[in-house]
Enzyme design. Structure first.
Site, PDB file in Angstrom:
ATOM      1  N   HIS A 114      31.440  -9.870 138.251  1.00  0.00           N
ATOM      2  CA  HIS A 114      30.344 -10.020 139.218  1.00  0.00           C
ATOM      3  C   HIS A 114      30.800 -10.025 140.664  1.00  0.00           C
ATOM      4  CE1 HIS A 114      27.232 -11.248 136.228  1.00  0.00           C
ATOM      5  NE2 HIS A 114      28.296 -11.680 135.575  1.00  0.00           N
TER       6      HIS A 114
ATOM      7  N   THR B  98      20.015  -9.632 143.008  1.00  0.00           N
ATOM      8  CA  THR B  98      18.881  -9.579 142.093  1.00  0.00           C
ATOM      9  C   THR B  98      17.610 -10.053 142.809  1.00  0.00           C
ATOM     10  OG1 THR B  98      19.708 -11.702 141.276  1.00  0.00           O
ATOM     11  CG2 THR B  98      20.063  -9.791 139.867  1.00  0.00           C
TER      12      THR B  98
ATOM     13  N   LYS C  33      13.575  -8.854 142.692  1.00  0.00           N
ATOM     14  CA  LYS C  33      12.417  -9.735 142.527  1.00  0.00           C
ATOM     15  C   LYS C  33      11.395  -9.487 143.632  1.00  0.00           C
ATOM     16  CE  LYS C  33      15.491 -13.011 140.386  1.00  0.00           C
ATOM     17  NZ  LYS C  33      16.564 -13.959 140.706  1.00  0.00           N
TER      18      LYS C  33
ATOM     19  N   LYS D 239      26.791 -12.339 153.208  1.00  0.00           N
ATOM     20  CA  LYS D 239      25.359 -12.051 153.073  1.00  0.00           C
ATOM     21  C   LYS D 239      24.685 -11.943 154.442  1.00  0.00           C
ATOM     22  CE  LYS D 239      25.148 -14.339 148.533  1.00  0.00           C
ATOM     23  NZ  LYS D 239      24.649 -13.384 147.525  1.00  0.00           N
TER      24      LYS D 239
ATOM     25  N   LYS E 212      18.821 -16.745 149.482  1.00  0.00           N
ATOM     26  CA  LYS E 212      20.007 -16.540 148.644  1.00  0.00           C
ATOM     27  C   LYS E 212      21.035 -17.578 149.042  1.00  0.00           C
ATOM     28  CE  LYS E 212      20.071 -12.278 150.324  1.00  0.00           C
ATOM     29  NZ  LYS E 212      20.199 -11.401 149.183  1.00  0.00           N
ATOM     30  N   ARG E 213      22.161 -17.705 148.303  1.00  0.00           N
ATOM     31  CA  ARG E 213      23.217 -18.605 148.719  1.00  0.00           C
ATOM     32  C   ARG E 213      23.668 -18.244 150.128  1.00  0.00           C
ATOM     33  NH1 ARG E 213      25.914 -22.157 145.149  1.00  0.00           N
ATOM     34  NH2 ARG E 213      26.910 -22.695 147.102  1.00  0.00           N
TER      35      ARG E 213
HETATM   36  C1  F58 Z   1      26.645 -12.768 141.866  1.00  0.00           C
HETATM   37  N1  F58 Z   1      27.859 -13.518 141.731  1.00  0.00           N
HETATM   38  C2  F58 Z   1      26.853 -11.619 142.811  1.00  0.00           C
HETATM   39  N2  F58 Z   1      29.051 -15.486 141.420  1.00  0.00           N
HETATM   40  O1  F58 Z   1      27.264 -12.103 144.071  1.00  0.00           O
HETATM   41  C3  F58 Z   1      25.543 -10.858 142.940  1.00  0.00           C
HETATM   42  O2  F58 Z   1      25.729  -9.733 143.744  1.00  0.00           O
HETATM   43  C4  F58 Z   1      25.070 -10.432 141.559  1.00  0.00           C
HETATM   44  O3  F58 Z   1      23.798  -9.873 141.643  1.00  0.00           O
HETATM   45  C5  F58 Z   1      25.005 -11.623 140.630  1.00  0.00           C
HETATM   46  O4  F58 Z   1      26.266 -12.280 140.582  1.00  0.00           O
HETATM   47  C6  F58 Z   1      24.640 -11.247 139.227  1.00  0.00           C
HETATM   48  O5  F58 Z   1      25.459 -10.224 138.774  1.00  0.00           O
HETATM   49  C7  F58 Z   1      27.852 -14.825 141.607  1.00  0.00           C
HETATM   50  O6  F58 Z   1      26.806 -15.441 141.620  1.00  0.00           O
HETATM   51  C8  F58 Z   1      30.323 -15.016 141.623  1.00  0.00           C
HETATM   52  O7  F58 Z   1      30.496 -14.003 142.234  1.00  0.00           O
HETATM   53  C9  F58 Z   1      31.501 -15.806 141.064  1.00  0.00           C
HETATM   54  C10 F58 Z   1      32.245 -16.548 142.153  1.00  0.00           C
HETATM   55  C11 F58 Z   1      33.409 -17.371 141.593  1.00  0.00           C
HETATM   56  C12 F58 Z   1      34.357 -16.564 140.752  1.00  0.00           C
HETATM   57  C13 F58 Z   1      33.703 -15.628 139.803  1.00  0.00           C
HETATM   58  C14 F58 Z   1      32.459 -14.894 140.331  1.00  0.00           C
END
Ligand code: F58
Length: 806
Positions: free
Chosen positions: A358, A654, A658, A552, A546-547
């Site tokens: 991810h 995502t 939405k 971002k 978003k976070r």
């Molecule tokens: C998010 N990653 C991506 N956590 O930032 C986002 O673009 C994507 O749409 C979503 O996942 C679903 O696929 C996320 O929330 C991380 O990136 C982790 C951070 C810590 C280490 C492993 C990945």
């Protein structure tokens, strides 16, 4: 699934209130009514849950286990009512009783067992797997504390613990009989048997019980009930010593219990920087070991076959590298406990596991110190070491061209274990989450692995469940869509494409607009109740939720607001379409710059919102405590969806899907799934700007970007930055110096200044486009029509046909 009508449902609630709460419909609190409804649903669900399991056993269907450290499921009451076909009846019953349904539903505390996109994706996937009728289960941790609750005090984020289990959680069932023992630490002894095989024994290990709590996952109108199994860490009964309080050991024992329960104590609040905390490693092993033991037990219950046959009936998807200890744990069980030799165990393991990546942010990639794994999981370390030896040797002999790259590919290097490498080597499938992201993995971040294993790599563009993110959160729009194209889109979301026939249909566009206005009013009401700020519902609702992270670029959004403010101050009669900028975001507690951005948004909001010259033309609001339930309030009201990450950084996104599904127009960079959104809706129905991923990566590789020169050349930029640095938006001059320095002296690592000009110009286009409401609604309808492709049903069907083969 049910035989209720409003009258019998009314009676059922009455019965529950009497039997479970000793109260009446008139006197019951909203909470008591909530629990009564949840209990009615559980009564319906239990037999179906049982039957689903029976069917899986009898049909011997192949099952997928989705292991994830995060499941951001939010509230379940409404989606469960909806999926079992009771939502309308329940709403009507409550209204008849003089109760507001939303007041009842909001009694449920959000299950915030995730940080952001990765965790929410897992929740959407479970919904789609069940709704499509597949046998698939989630496996995660039942954190006692979910993601922190955010309060804003004088513009500063303050974190409070999220004790979501304070009151009974009505959806879970504790299954103590299926608890499994997990062992940490100790020393490993190897004895050679006569036949040369190794016998492994352990000494002085610490043991912990993993106790499952099952949450039902209801399919939509199909009677399927799958399982989300959440594991809780408890003292193993064998270790529960009977000590008296006077005994010194008694206090040690209490400490010990506490440290065990900490394993499922809280969710780590960080989704994008890796922190090598030992407790986090314990959580990961706890989840993986419990899940694998459970999978093996299920396989044995359903089949009378050797474990070597497991890959025919089971597949395990690991959500990022967090559960990647599944590779050595499976090897350990197969070899040490089941007697398989290395080759056979490796074949079984690598045919069971599939890994989703991810992120390409290097600071987010997990790397554990060798010493930590050696101490905590000595046997697993031996296995990882052996996997690494064999892997490096394989490269050396079969890929001589990669010999000088072995140190980059190795699983263990410089005293660290690279979990992504372990996950790639140990899985049969590696997927990215949007086209561009998978290409970056293949051609850059994991290029050498792609050379080694070209067939493993594949793309699965993310999706979202349209049942929650359209049908449930925006009933007005959903019903208008059904009025024109019929109800089939709920089962087959690609049918939303039929809306394209109505993009010139004035009455339909008008009803769409009415729904949007309705949602904007509801949100405005909420904002007013929360913070006393009155929103102009005729303004454009421009949303970034978003976070909070530098990549971002919420900061670029704020710079644009400051710029607009300056323009209006210079020229109060400027012709501008009124705008409301809406933010919601949590920052990781230790992420200083992200917290500074939150503070800046608040300071800018207070200046802009209180300036009489600005009147109703600009408003800035930051909504506290972003979570799934808040997203559900904001998304239907969004008109502009800000997806402005530095290109190449957002794996998919995502939220973009939405908001598009609710008729917002994306203002975004060519990053993540924005690219695929653009490809579907076409350039006329999206606002794209800024550097491409290629350009960004080229700057990182070869330099050539100079933030200061933009500061000196662009008066708009200079003015905003000087205001930032000069204390215009803050109580003291030095307030935002760190943000200023990061841009000026760290050369703006996320290209905020570089993309600022194009961003401003794009917003000028948005301002003009919105004035032609007919045109705007046409764009909105086109976006909704294409959003069916971003349903997680589509994503899950791709996982099923390409990876899981269910
Ligand atoms: C998010 N990653 C991506 N956590 O930032 C986002 O673009 C994507 O749409 C979503 O996942 C679903 O696929 C996320 O929330 C991380 O990136 C982790 C951070 C810590 C280490 C492993 C990945």
């Amino acid at each position: 699934m049910h035989n209720y009508d409003p009258a019998s449902f009314h009676t059922a609630i009455e019965g529950k209130l009497k039997r479970k709460h000793r109260t009446t419909l008139e006197e019951a609190t909203d909470k008591e009514i909530y629990y009564s409804i949840a209990s009615i649903i559980q009564d319906l669900v239990m037999p179906k849950w049982f039957e689903t399991n029976q069917e899986i056993q009898q049909n011997k269907s192949k099952q997928v286990y989705y292991i994830s450290m995060e499941f951001l499921i939010g509230r379940l009451i409404e989606s469960n009512l909806q999926n079992c076909g009771l939502l309308d009846i329940c709403n009507q019953t409550l209204l008849d009783l003089g109760r507001r349904p939303e007041r009842i539903y909001e009694q449920e505390h959000d299950a915030a067992l995730g940080n952001g996109g990765l965790g929410r994706l897992a929740a959407c996937f479970l919904d789609s797997i069940a709704s499509l009728g597949y046998a698939g289960h989630g496996s995660g941790i039942r954190y006692r504390y979910g993601l922190f609750e955010q309060r804003i005090i004088h513009g500063n984020q303050v974190e409070l613990p999220d004790y979501w289990l304070k009151e009974e959680y009505p959806w879970e069932t504790r299954k103590p009989d299926e608890a499994v023992e997990i062992r940490f630490g100790g020393t490993v002894h190897e004895h050679k048997r006569r036949d040369g095989s190794l016998e492994i024994s352990y000494e002085n290990t610490d043991s912990v019980m993993a106790v499952p709590y099952d949450v039902p996952v209801l399919g939509y109108h199909n009677e399927v009930v799958n399982t989300l199994r959440l594991w809780s860490a408890e003292l193993s009964p064998a270790e529960n010593k009977g000590l008296s309080a006077s005994d010194q050991q008694y206090y040690h024992h209490l400490d010990h219990i506490h440290s065990i329960e900490q394993i499922s104590g809280f969710l780590y609040p960080d989704d994008s920087t890796f922190e090598g905390k030992e407790l986090r490693l314990k959580q990961q092993y706890f989840l993986v070991s419990a899940t694998i033991k459970n999978i093996i037990a299920n396989f044995r219950r359903n089949h009378d076959l050797p474990l070597s046959m497991m890959p025919e009936y089971t597949v395990i998807q690991i959500n990022d590298t967090h559960p990647s200890l599944a590779v050595p744990e499976l090897m350990r069980i197969l070899m040490d406990e089941e007697g398989y030799g290395w080759e056979k165990a490796w074949q079984i393991t690598t045919n069971l596991l599939a890994y989703t990546n991810h992120t390409t942010l290097s600071e987010a990639l997990e790397k554990w110190p060798v010493s930590m794994i050696q101490n905590l999981l000595p046997r697993l370390y031996m296995i990882i070491h052996e996997i690494n030896e064999r892997f490096c040797e394989q490269i050396y002999t079969t890929h001589p061209e990669l010999r000088d790259k072995i140190h980059e590919l190795a699983i263990i290097s410089y005293e660290q274990i690279h979990m992504a490498h372990l996950a790639i080597v140990g899985s049969f499938s590696v997927n990215g989450v949007a086209k561009i992201h998978t290409e970056i993995l293949k051609n850059k971040e994991m290029k050498n692995f792609y050379t080694l294993y070209p067939k493993k790599f594949n793309n699965k563009t993310n999706g979202i469940t349209h049942r929650r993110w359209l049908q449930q959160v925006n009933p007005c729009l959903a019903s208008k869509i059904t009025d024109v194209i019929g109800p089939r889109w709920v089962h087959e979301p690609h049918k939303l494409m039929n809306l394209l026939r109505y993009t010139n249909d004035a009455p339909f566009l008008e009803t769409m607009k009415d729904c949007k206005q309705h949602s904007k009013h509801l949100l405005a009401k909420y904002v007013y109740e929360q913070q006393g700020v009155k929103l102009n519902t005729d303004s454009i609702f421009d949303v970034q939720i978003k976070r909070l992270h530098e990549y971002k670029r919420q900061l670029m959004n704020v710079f644009h607001i400051i710029y607009l403010y300056n323009e209006l101050k210079d020229n109060p009669n400027m012709d501008i379409t009124p705008r409301t900028f809406i933010f919601a975001a949590k920052a990781a507690p230790s992420y200083h710059l992200a917290k500074e951005v939150i503070k800046l948004i608040h300071h800018v909001a207070s200046v802009v919102n209180n300036d009489p010259d600005i009147k109703d033309k600009l408003k800035v609001v930051f909504l506290e405590n972003y979570n799934v339930s808040l997203a559900e309030k904001i998304i239907p009201a969004a008109e502009v969806s800000e997806q402005i990450s530095t290109a190449s950084k957002e794996a998919s996104g995502t939220g973009n899907m939405k908001m598009m599904m609710n008729g917002a127009i994306t203002c975004g960079t060519l990053d993540g799934a924005n690219i695929e959104i653009r490809d579907f809706v076409g350039d006329d129905n999206i606002f794209i700007f800024g550097l491409t991923a290629e350009q960004v990566l080229d700057y990182y590789a070869h330099g050539g970007y100079d933030a200061k020169s933009i500061y000196h050349a662009d008066v708009r930029v200079k003015r905003v930055l000087d205001q930032l640095n000069g204390g215009v938006f803050g109580s003291q001059e030095i307030e935002f110096k760190d943000l200023f320095y990061n841009i000026m002296y760290h050369n703006d690592p996320f290209f905020v200044l570089k993309d600022f000009g194009p961003y401003v110009e794009t917003h000028e286009m948005i301002d003009r486009a919105y004035r032609d409401q007919n045109h705007w609604q046409r764009m909105a309808a086109t976006n909704i029509a294409h959003s069916g492709k971003f349903s997680s049903d589509r994503t899950i069907m791709e996982y099923v046909s390409d990876i899981w083969k269910l």
